[in-house]
Design a protein around this motif. Structure first.
Motif, PDB file in Angstrom:
ATOM      1  N   LEU A 173      16.628  36.657   8.805  1.00  0.00           N
ATOM      2  CA  LEU A 173      17.874  35.910   8.628  1.00  0.00           C
ATOM      3  C   LEU A 173      19.009  36.529   9.435  1.00  0.00           C
ATOM      4  N   ALA A 174      19.043  37.869   9.436  1.00  0.00           N
ATOM      5  CA  ALA A 174      20.084  38.561  10.197  1.00  0.00           C
ATOM      6  C   ALA A 174      19.932  38.285  11.682  1.00  0.00           C
ATOM      7  N   ALA A 175      18.653  38.279  12.130  1.00  0.00           N
ATOM      8  CA  ALA A 175      18.388  38.024  13.540  1.00  0.00           C
ATOM      9  C   ALA A 175      18.832  36.631  13.927  1.00  0.00           C
ATOM     10  N   CYS A 176      18.514  35.663  13.035  1.00  0.00           N
ATOM     11  CA  CYS A 176      18.924  34.283  13.297  1.00  0.00           C
ATOM     12  C   CYS A 176      20.437  34.179  13.360  1.00  0.00           C
ATOM     13  N   SER A 177      21.088  34.871  12.412  1.00  0.00           N
ATOM     14  CA  SER A 177      22.547  34.864  12.380  1.00  0.00           C
ATOM     15  C   SER A 177      23.125  35.462  13.652  1.00  0.00           C
ATOM     16  N   ASN A 178      22.514  36.593  14.110  1.00  0.00           N
ATOM     17  CA  ASN A 178      22.984  37.241  15.332  1.00  0.00           C
ATOM     18  C   ASN A 178      22.769  36.342  16.544  1.00  0.00           C
ATOM     19  N   ASP A 179      21.597  35.651  16.573  1.00  0.00           N
ATOM     20  CA  ASP A 179      21.316  34.759  17.691  1.00  0.00           C
ATOM     21  C   ASP A 179      22.344  33.640  17.765  1.00  0.00           C
ATOM     22  N   ASP A 180      22.686  33.080  16.555  1.00  0.00           N
ATOM     23  CA  ASP A 180      23.683  32.020  16.525  1.00  0.00           C
ATOM     24  C   ASP A 180      25.032  32.527  17.030  1.00  0.00           C
ATOM     25  N   GLY A 181      25.383  33.743  16.587  1.00  0.00           N
ATOM     26  CA  GLY A 181      26.646  34.329  17.021  1.00  0.00           C
ATOM     27  C   GLY A 181      26.646  34.594  18.513  1.00  0.00           C
ATOM     28  N   ALA A 182      25.499  35.098  19.017  1.00  0.00           N
ATOM     29  CA  ALA A 182      25.399  35.388  20.451  1.00  0.00           C
ATOM     30  C   ALA A 182      25.518  34.108  21.265  1.00  0.00           C
ATOM     31  N   THR A 183      24.899  33.031  20.740  1.00  0.00           N
ATOM     32  CA  THR A 183      24.966  31.746  21.432  1.00  0.00           C
ATOM     33  C   THR A 183      26.396  31.252  21.509  1.00  0.00           C
ATOM     34  N   GLU A 184      27.105  31.363  20.335  1.00  0.00           N
ATOM     35  CA  GLU A 184      28.497  30.926  20.324  1.00  0.00           C
ATOM     36  C   GLU A 184      29.330  31.753  21.290  1.00  0.00           C
ATOM     37  N   ASN A 185      29.103  33.078  21.292  1.00  0.00           N
ATOM     38  CA  ASN A 185      29.864  33.939  22.185  1.00  0.00           C
ATOM     39  C   ASN A 185      29.554  33.623  23.632  1.00  0.00           C
ATOM     40  N   ALA A 186      28.257  33.393  23.923  1.00  0.00           N
ATOM     41  CA  ALA A 186      27.846  33.100  25.294  1.00  0.00           C
ATOM     42  C   ALA A 186      28.470  31.808  25.775  1.00  0.00           C
ATOM     43  N   GLU A 187      28.459  30.793  24.875  1.00  0.00           N
ATOM     44  CA  GLU A 187      29.036  29.513  25.262  1.00  0.00           C
ATOM     45  C   GLU A 187      30.534  29.663  25.524  1.00  0.00           C
ATOM     46  N   ALA A 188      31.180  30.478  24.683  1.00  0.00           N
ATOM     47  CA  ALA A 188      32.620  30.677  24.845  1.00  0.00           C
ATOM     48  C   ALA A 188      32.944  31.409  26.138  1.00  0.00           C
ATOM     49  N   SER A 189      32.025  32.273  26.605  1.00  0.00           N
ATOM     50  CA  SER A 189      32.307  33.085  27.785  1.00  0.00           C
ATOM     51  C   SER A 189      31.689  32.512  29.050  1.00  0.00           C
ATOM     52  N   GLY A 190      31.087  31.321  28.973  1.00  0.00           N
ATOM     53  CA  GLY A 190      30.600  30.688  30.194  1.00  0.00           C
ATOM     54  C   GLY A 190      29.103  30.683  30.366  1.00  0.00           C
ATOM     55  N   GLU A 191      28.332  30.826  29.308  1.00  0.00           N
ATOM     56  CA  GLU A 191      26.878  30.849  29.398  1.00  0.00           C
ATOM     57  C   GLU A 191      26.322  29.528  29.913  1.00  0.00           C
ATOM     58  N   GLU A 192      27.165  28.466  29.845  1.00  0.00           N
ATOM     59  CA  GLU A 192      26.673  27.156  30.250  1.00  0.00           C
ATOM     60  C   GLU A 192      26.509  27.019  31.764  1.00  0.00           C
ATOM     61  N   TYR A 193      26.968  27.999  32.525  1.00  0.00           N
ATOM     62  CA  TYR A 193      26.804  27.943  33.977  1.00  0.00           C
ATOM     63  C   TYR A 193      25.326  28.072  34.356  1.00  0.00           C
ATOM     64  N   GLU A 194      24.914  27.264  35.311  1.00  0.00           N
ATOM     65  CA  GLU A 194      23.537  27.357  35.784  1.00  0.00           C
ATOM     66  C   GLU A 194      23.359  28.654  36.583  1.00  0.00           C
ATOM     67  N   PRO A 195      22.220  29.318  36.438  1.00  0.00           N
ATOM     68  CA  PRO A 195      21.981  30.561  37.187  1.00  0.00           C
ATOM     69  C   PRO A 195      22.061  30.305  38.692  1.00  0.00           C
ATOM     70  N   ALA A 196      22.699  31.241  39.404  1.00  0.00           N
ATOM     71  CA  ALA A 196      22.806  31.136  40.860  1.00  0.00           C
ATOM     72  C   ALA A 196      22.970  32.531  41.443  1.00  0.00           C
ATOM     73  N   THR A 197      22.444  32.717  42.626  1.00  0.00           N
ATOM     74  CA  THR A 197      22.636  33.967  43.364  1.00  0.00           C
ATOM     75  C   THR A 197      23.319  33.628  44.678  1.00  0.00           C
ATOM     76  N   ILE A 198      24.481  34.224  44.894  1.00  0.00           N
ATOM     77  CA  ILE A 198      25.281  33.935  46.082  1.00  0.00           C
ATOM     78  C   ILE A 198      25.475  35.212  46.893  1.00  0.00           C
ATOM     79  N   ARG A 199      25.034  35.170  48.146  1.00  0.00           N
ATOM     80  CA  ARG A 199      25.229  36.323  49.035  1.00  0.00           C
ATOM     81  C   ARG A 199      26.535  36.160  49.791  1.00  0.00           C
TER      82      ARG A 199
END
Length: 342
Positions: A17-43
């Motif tokens: 349950l704690a892990a699930c809770s942490n995952d949900d929190g991490a997802t929310e934090n990631a979304e808030a900080s820009g996790e929705e960006y598609e992966p890209a590598t730019i030289r």
């Protein structure tokens, strides 16, 4: 034993349950900080030394993009010519060999003649004027010309005003250049040197110090930031400050690559580039002022051309304006018209 098994089950369930809770929190934090960006590598490649103010600006640009995208956009930076020389960079950018590159407008002018506007003498008089021009029709023309060859301009990186250093005599008028050999970096700067009665000598930035020391050349044109970084004061005695050109570096991205990026990634990069451009422009003025004082403190004899004498220097430089018009065509004429109006 049953109690022990029950306790183990409770602990396991709590952990899940704690892990699930942490995952949900991490997802929310990631979304808030820009996790929705598609992966890209730019030289991204550039050739300026690491202590240059444009280099500092580029590093800030890179850091913010990576942070805002929560690491989903990875910026691989190749500074100080690690990957490409300035002569090779533009072709690599045009063909998609790299995604982004920062190079001088002088070098770009061989491919996009309109970019030679920054080498046309006495087009700009102050830093604020440059910013206003690049944010208006003047800048739009240059961006359009670059897009025509397949590169989108993300940022104009101000290098600063160009001056003349030499080891022969004070240069207090165009006539004082007669008979001298001056290091040049491009067609239009060479035209100016010839218009003033000297001979241009093409030479890479890393060769200038030795060339001056060995008197292969008598002088060189550059910004005072580069003069300090390359210790011109050790091999030249005289500096003429006439602000004859305003050097620019262009951060460009391959147009096809850009068009394939998601819209939110484009927005992040453009907004960050705009912020960085403003920071660099502000820093440029400070750097020019500080490095001029450094050269004075180190013993160079400095002649600052009075404002009421600049017309003589401008008049002698008019052949360069005509050369630029011939090379850049309609776009060049329009740029000069805008500059004169402003």
């Amino acid at each position: 034993m049953k109690k022990l098994r029950h306790l183990s089950f409770v602990l396991l369930l709590s952990g899940m349950l704690a892990a699930c809770s942490n995952d949900d929190g991490a997802t929310e934090n990631a979304e808030a900080s820009g996790e929705e960006y598609e992966p890209a590598t730019i030289r991204l490649a550039y050739n300026l030394p690491p202590d240059h103010h444009i280099s500092h600006g580029i590093e800030q640009f890179v850091q913010k993009i990576e942070e805002e995208s929560n690491g989903q956009i990875e910026m691989q930076v190749f500074a100080n010519g690690q990957l490409l020389s300035d002569k090779d960079m533009n072709q690599s950018l045009l063909t998609g060999g790299i995604e982004m590159g920062m190079n001088s407008s002088t070098i770009w002018s061989s491919t996009v003649p309109a970019m030679g506007i920054f080498d046309v003498p006495y087009v700009f008089e102050d830093y604020e004027e440059v910013g206003e021009s690049l944010n208006g029709e003047f800048g739009d023309i240059l961006r359009s010309e670059m897009e025509d060859v397949g590169v989108k301009v993300l940022m104009f990186g101000d290098y600063g005003f160009g001056q003349f250093a030499n080891n022969q005599r004070p240069l207090e008028s165009p006539e004082d250049f007669a008979g001298m050999k001056i290091r040049s970096v491009g067609t239009l700067p060479s035209e100016l040197i010839q218009a003033y009665g000297a001979s241009p000598v093409f030479m890479g930035g890393g060769e200038v110090y030795m060339g001056l020391q060995r008197e292969t050349v008598d002088g060189a044109t550059s910004g005072t930031t580069a003069m300090v970084q390359r210790s011109y004061d050790e091999v030249t005695d005289y500096l003429t400050v006439n602000n004859y050109a305003y050097f620019e570096f262009i951060l460009g991205v391959n147009q096809e690559y850009w068009d394939d990026l998601p819209e939110n990634t484009q927005t992040l990069i453009e907004e960050t580039a705009n912020e960085t451009e403003e920071w660099i422009r502000h820093q440029t003025k400070l750097e020019d002022e500080e490095t001029l004082q450094v050269l004075k403190d180190r013993g160079m004899e400095v002649y600052e051309v009075p404002a009421d004498e600049l017309d003589v220097w401008k008049e002698a430089a008019m052949p360069v304006w005509r050369t630029f018009e011939d090379e850049a065509g309609e776009a060049g004429e329009k740029l000069l018209d805008i500059a004169e109006e402003e």
